[in-house]
Motif scaffolding. Sequence first.
Motif, PDB file in Angstrom:
ATOM      1  N   GLU C  94     -40.278 -11.966  39.678  1.00  0.00           N
ATOM      2  CA  GLU C  94     -39.207 -11.182  39.151  1.00  0.00           C
ATOM      3  C   GLU C  94     -39.567 -10.702  37.900  1.00  0.00           C
ATOM      4  N   PRO C  95     -39.286  -9.515  37.405  1.00  0.00           N
ATOM      5  CA  PRO C  95     -39.551  -9.027  35.986  1.00  0.00           C
ATOM      6  C   PRO C  95     -38.808  -9.864  34.967  1.00  0.00           C
ATOM      7  N   GLU C  96     -37.743 -10.676  35.363  1.00  0.00           N
ATOM      8  CA  GLU C  96     -37.085 -11.622  34.223  1.00  0.00           C
ATOM      9  C   GLU C  96     -37.973 -13.075  34.190  1.00  0.00           C
ATOM     10  N   ASP C  97     -38.663 -13.184  35.127  1.00  0.00           N
ATOM     11  CA  ASP C  97     -39.496 -14.364  34.789  1.00  0.00           C
ATOM     12  C   ASP C  97     -40.698 -14.048  34.145  1.00  0.00           C
ATOM     13  N   ILE C  98     -41.077 -12.910  34.249  1.00  0.00           N
ATOM     14  CA  ILE C  98     -42.233 -12.670  33.299  1.00  0.00           C
ATOM     15  C   ILE C  98     -41.911 -12.626  31.763  1.00  0.00           C
ATOM     16  N   LEU C  99     -40.630 -12.171  31.702  1.00  0.00           N
ATOM     17  CA  LEU C  99     -40.054 -12.251  30.216  1.00  0.00           C
ATOM     18  C   LEU C  99     -39.945 -13.773  29.808  1.00  0.00           C
ATOM     19  N   GLU C 100     -39.448 -14.384  30.776  1.00  0.00           N
ATOM     20  CA  GLU C 100     -39.272 -15.853  30.366  1.00  0.00           C
ATOM     21  C   GLU C 100     -40.727 -16.454  30.086  1.00  0.00           C
ATOM     22  N   ILE C 101     -41.771 -16.152  30.749  1.00  0.00           N
ATOM     23  CA  ILE C 101     -43.165 -16.629  30.636  1.00  0.00           C
ATOM     24  C   ILE C 101     -43.390 -16.200  29.033  1.00  0.00           C
ATOM     25  N   VAL C 102     -43.182 -15.029  28.773  1.00  0.00           N
ATOM     26  CA  VAL C 102     -43.669 -14.437  27.413  1.00  0.00           C
ATOM     27  C   VAL C 102     -42.872 -15.477  26.185  1.00  0.00           C
ATOM     28  N   MET C 103     -41.493 -15.397  26.544  1.00  0.00           N
ATOM     29  CA  MET C 103     -40.632 -16.277  25.520  1.00  0.00           C
ATOM     30  C   MET C 103     -41.231 -17.721  25.249  1.00  0.00           C
ATOM     31  N   HIS C 104     -41.270 -18.392  26.449  1.00  0.00           N
ATOM     32  CA  HIS C 104     -42.101 -19.770  26.340  1.00  0.00           C
ATOM     33  C   HIS C 104     -43.480 -19.957  25.946  1.00  0.00           C
ATOM     34  N   CYS C 105     -44.226 -18.838  25.891  1.00  0.00           N
ATOM     35  CA  CYS C 105     -45.460 -18.811  25.158  1.00  0.00           C
ATOM     36  C   CYS C 105     -45.366 -18.583  23.783  1.00  0.00           C
ATOM     37  N   CYS C 115     -45.164 -11.129  21.028  1.00  0.00           N
ATOM     38  CA  CYS C 115     -44.745  -9.651  20.501  1.00  0.00           C
ATOM     39  C   CYS C 115     -45.720  -8.922  21.214  1.00  0.00           C
ATOM     40  N   GLY C 116     -46.845  -9.263  20.850  1.00  0.00           N
ATOM     41  CA  GLY C 116     -48.011  -8.237  21.580  1.00  0.00           C
ATOM     42  C   GLY C 116     -47.785  -8.339  22.906  1.00  0.00           C
ATOM     43  N   ALA C 117     -47.795  -9.169  23.564  1.00  0.00           N
ATOM     44  CA  ALA C 117     -47.444  -9.218  25.306  1.00  0.00           C
ATOM     45  C   ALA C 117     -46.348  -8.395  25.496  1.00  0.00           C
ATOM     46  N   LEU C 118     -45.142  -8.703  24.861  1.00  0.00           N
ATOM     47  CA  LEU C 118     -43.793  -7.859  25.173  1.00  0.00           C
ATOM     48  C   LEU C 118     -44.194  -6.554  25.159  1.00  0.00           C
ATOM     49  N   ASN C 119     -45.000  -5.921  24.424  1.00  0.00           N
ATOM     50  CA  ASN C 119     -45.232  -4.590  24.112  1.00  0.00           C
ATOM     51  C   ASN C 119     -45.882  -3.966  25.368  1.00  0.00           C
ATOM     52  N   VAL C 120     -46.793  -4.806  26.028  1.00  0.00           N
ATOM     53  CA  VAL C 120     -47.389  -4.553  27.403  1.00  0.00           C
ATOM     54  C   VAL C 120     -46.326  -4.531  28.431  1.00  0.00           C
ATOM     55  N   VAL C 121     -45.589  -5.608  28.484  1.00  0.00           N
ATOM     56  CA  VAL C 121     -44.754  -5.962  29.466  1.00  0.00           C
ATOM     57  C   VAL C 121     -43.640  -4.677  29.663  1.00  0.00           C
ATOM     58  N   MET C 122     -43.185  -4.362  28.498  1.00  0.00           N
ATOM     59  CA  MET C 122     -42.295  -3.094  28.314  1.00  0.00           C
ATOM     60  C   MET C 122     -42.814  -2.002  28.922  1.00  0.00           C
ATOM     61  N   ALA C 123     -44.060  -1.487  28.515  1.00  0.00           N
ATOM     62  CA  ALA C 123     -44.760  -0.270  29.183  1.00  0.00           C
ATOM     63  C   ALA C 123     -44.690  -0.369  30.670  1.00  0.00           C
ATOM     64  N   VAL C 124     -45.179  -1.573  31.254  1.00  0.00           N
ATOM     65  CA  VAL C 124     -45.142  -1.685  32.706  1.00  0.00           C
ATOM     66  C   VAL C 124     -43.895  -1.557  33.222  1.00  0.00           C
ATOM     67  N   PHE C 125     -42.950  -2.007  32.612  1.00  0.00           N
ATOM     68  CA  PHE C 125     -41.347  -1.908  33.192  1.00  0.00           C
ATOM     69  C   PHE C 125     -41.091  -0.675  33.356  1.00  0.00           C
ATOM     70  N   GLN C 126     -41.213  -0.012  32.231  1.00  0.00           N
ATOM     71  CA  GLN C 126     -40.886   1.538  32.137  1.00  0.00           C
ATOM     72  C   GLN C 126     -41.623   2.404  33.345  1.00  0.00           C
ATOM     73  N   GLU C 127     -43.076   2.100  33.241  1.00  0.00           N
ATOM     74  CA  GLU C 127     -43.731   2.823  34.289  1.00  0.00           C
ATOM     75  C   GLU C 127     -43.168   2.313  35.963  1.00  0.00           C
ATOM     76  N   ARG C 128     -42.457   1.397  35.903  1.00  0.00           N
ATOM     77  CA  ARG C 128     -42.144   1.017  37.369  1.00  0.00           C
ATOM     78  C   ARG C 128     -40.495   1.243  37.134  1.00  0.00           C
ATOM     79  N   SER C 129     -39.926   2.079  36.336  1.00  0.00           N
ATOM     80  CA  SER C 129     -38.410   2.033  36.186  1.00  0.00           C
ATOM     81  C   SER C 129     -37.627   1.079  36.657  1.00  0.00           C
TER      82      SER C 129
END
Lengths: 135, 135, 135, 135, 135, 135
Positions: C94-105, C115-129
């Motif tokens: 789930e998208p929320e799982d991915i965010l949780e992985i980033v936070m745990h890291c 923070c660097g990872a979150l920028n990439v995640v944010m871009a992919v989530f936007q691309e996939r709406s």
Amino acid sequence: MSHKEQTNEERYRQGRETLVKMVGEEGTRTIEGIRTFFPDFGDMLISFGFGDLYSRKRLDLRQREIITLTSLITQGATDQLGFHVHAALNVGLEPEDILEIVMHCAGYAGFPKACGALNVVMAVFQERSIELKLD
Amino acid sequence: MSHKEQTNEERYRQGRETLVKMVGEEGTRTIEGIRTFFPDFGDMLISFGFGDLYSRKRLDLRQREIITLTSLITQGATDQLGFHVHAALNVGLEPEDILEIVMHCAGYAGFPKACGALNVVMAVFQERSIELKLD
Amino acid sequence: MSHKEQTNEERYRQGRETLVKMVGEEGTRTIEGIRTFFPDFGDMLISFGFGDLYSRKRLDLRQREIITLTSLITQGATDQLGFHVHAALNVGLEPEDILEIVMHCAGYAGFPKACGALNVVMAVFQERSIELKLD
Amino acid sequence: MSHKEQTNEERYRQGRETLVKMVGEEGTRTIEGIRTFFPDFGDMLISFGFGDLYSRKRLDLRQREIITLTSLITQGATDQLGFHVHAALNVGLEPEDILEIVMHCAGYAGFPKACGALNVVMAVFQERSIELKLD
Amino acid sequence: MSHKEQTNEERYRQGRETLVKMVGEEGTRTIEGIRTFFPDFGDMLISFGFGDLYSRKRLDLRQREIITLTSLITQGATDQLGFHVHAALNVGLEPEDILEIVMHCAGYAGFPKACGALNVVMAVFQERSIELKLD
Amino acid sequence: MSHKEQTNEERYRQGRETLVKMVGEEGTRTIEGIRTFFPDFGDMLISFGFGDLYSRKRLDLRQREIITLTSLITQGATDQLGFHVHAALNVGLEPEDILEIVMHCAGYAGFPKACGALNVVMAVFQERSIELKLD
């Protein structure tokens, strides 16, 4: 109020206050962007990072920025570096001090990390029209 | 004498002088050990590291040790850390400052690096019978 | 067929099959680009990476993507992260799982990496709406 | 009680509870050792690390240990690895899962990191007299 | 036999042959230890590492050991370094070449990594009673 | 002239000479850019990096570029990689050798580092219209 009784809301308020001292209201935008996307992470960044860590007494904000810049340079985190070069200048590090940190890091983290950092520093100095006073 | 005319012998002499300020004659033994094994490397470590870098004006030895400790903690170089915890104390950083550097690094380089560093710091403090003044 | 008798061609076929499960035919383009440029490397990436590793039983593709995302975040490999955020979503994280992985890291690899990872995640989530369901 | 009103004392209590679930009362000794030496850091490790991060819902302790092990392996933090191999087994990861994580990491972080990790895993498995069920 | 039809058993045989060229039958013990504990990983290390990579033509074993030593030094993998200092000497690198690699790495990966590596190199040279020919 | 009596000016001259051998007059521009911005750092990069290190005898420039490329790939320094892919080709490494270095590094530093490096190598080869001779 004792530290034990401090609430998350108070940690956040303290963090935000310190953050504004470092980058001004305007400089908080990047972090507000993160907070809009993933609120819990943005809150943690402010409460823990700028509240629990940066707001501690022992070291002042200038010393903390020396640590932060060094850690970012050493791990090659160039994306996060610009934000803290601005912050370092705002809390009173001289531009020439920042160059000196980069140079010292060349010996400890290697020249590639130092060169990568210098590109970011150069861009921020240009943006702020800084004229260096080098002997 | 201008910087351009400075010879390698002078760079070395300056480096050794700074090194002794940081760790005392006795503390140079580790580096002398390296120098006996691989003389060119030992010379370079002293001339370049302690001469060209540590002997520069701009930042004082306390600030330079903040940078060095941070870089070592960030890259997980625990083997090299003990030497510089000693040096940092010798040039005037308070034991509590060093702890604070480790804590700040937890946020930037992660808790495993901070915990690894703390083990080294703890050993050096014990060796020097340091009593901490924490509030 | 026993593992010992498995040929390189079969390792490749198995790798490609797993790869398509993860990113679809269309998602293989990046890797096909590498393979056109340097065929042996592209073959190895598919046979070894997606064949020998991802195709093993023990852990399912969702667990493997947790490992992959964590390793990429920890080493600051933001360029390779987007591909695997897509793959992780495709295999059922789930998208929320991915965010949780980033936070745990953030706690383990430091906030700059998170923070660097979150920028990439944010871009992919936007691309996939993607619309997040955060509490 | 809302998250905003949660106090540091409550964060700490929650962290300690999660920590005990992971390593038992006996397993908290290492962290208590850190806490005796540098109380604020020990508190932070428990409140932030085990409270704010590990106690979040979204991912369970098994998934969190997959992330932790991967991050430690990737950054070569072998000193911190033993503690979490124990924790991972305690929260229900199978020994064979842990081996599989190490193997997957070989492709992402390189074989030296995987071999270094395997030595630690081997030692913990021996200590716990684990017999592997490998096909 | 074409590369496509090469089986895992053949990859393994080729890997083991190259490995023995590098460290002798006796030197394979460390890897056999890993293989006893976790057979699939040990097989992969030999088939992929020593078979698919080291056995390729293009670069000879001496050049490959320059690459391996550099990568290990750069990532601070001192635990894996001793094995490859032995291998490097066995395939024909001169002891003085190895010192030179360490020194070159000081500029690229920083002095802490070089010093850490030098300790390992020193120990191996002593074990083999190597007398250096330095000018 | 003995090494001890060598002056900084001579170290610089030697460094610049070696640098020109590696990248031509035109290739020194990036470094001259750094030197204009922060002269002491630019001088150090040339005197220490290209003078003290690259100009030493023991290893030739081709071997040194194998070390440099490997160190850059291993630490993920993609920004600095292009410069040294050019230099490596200029001092006589074959394009196919460079690809082989990247592939060998996949096993030691992980596939993400190798893939990141390959993108840079691909761009330089295109810029130089290199046609690969792969079997």
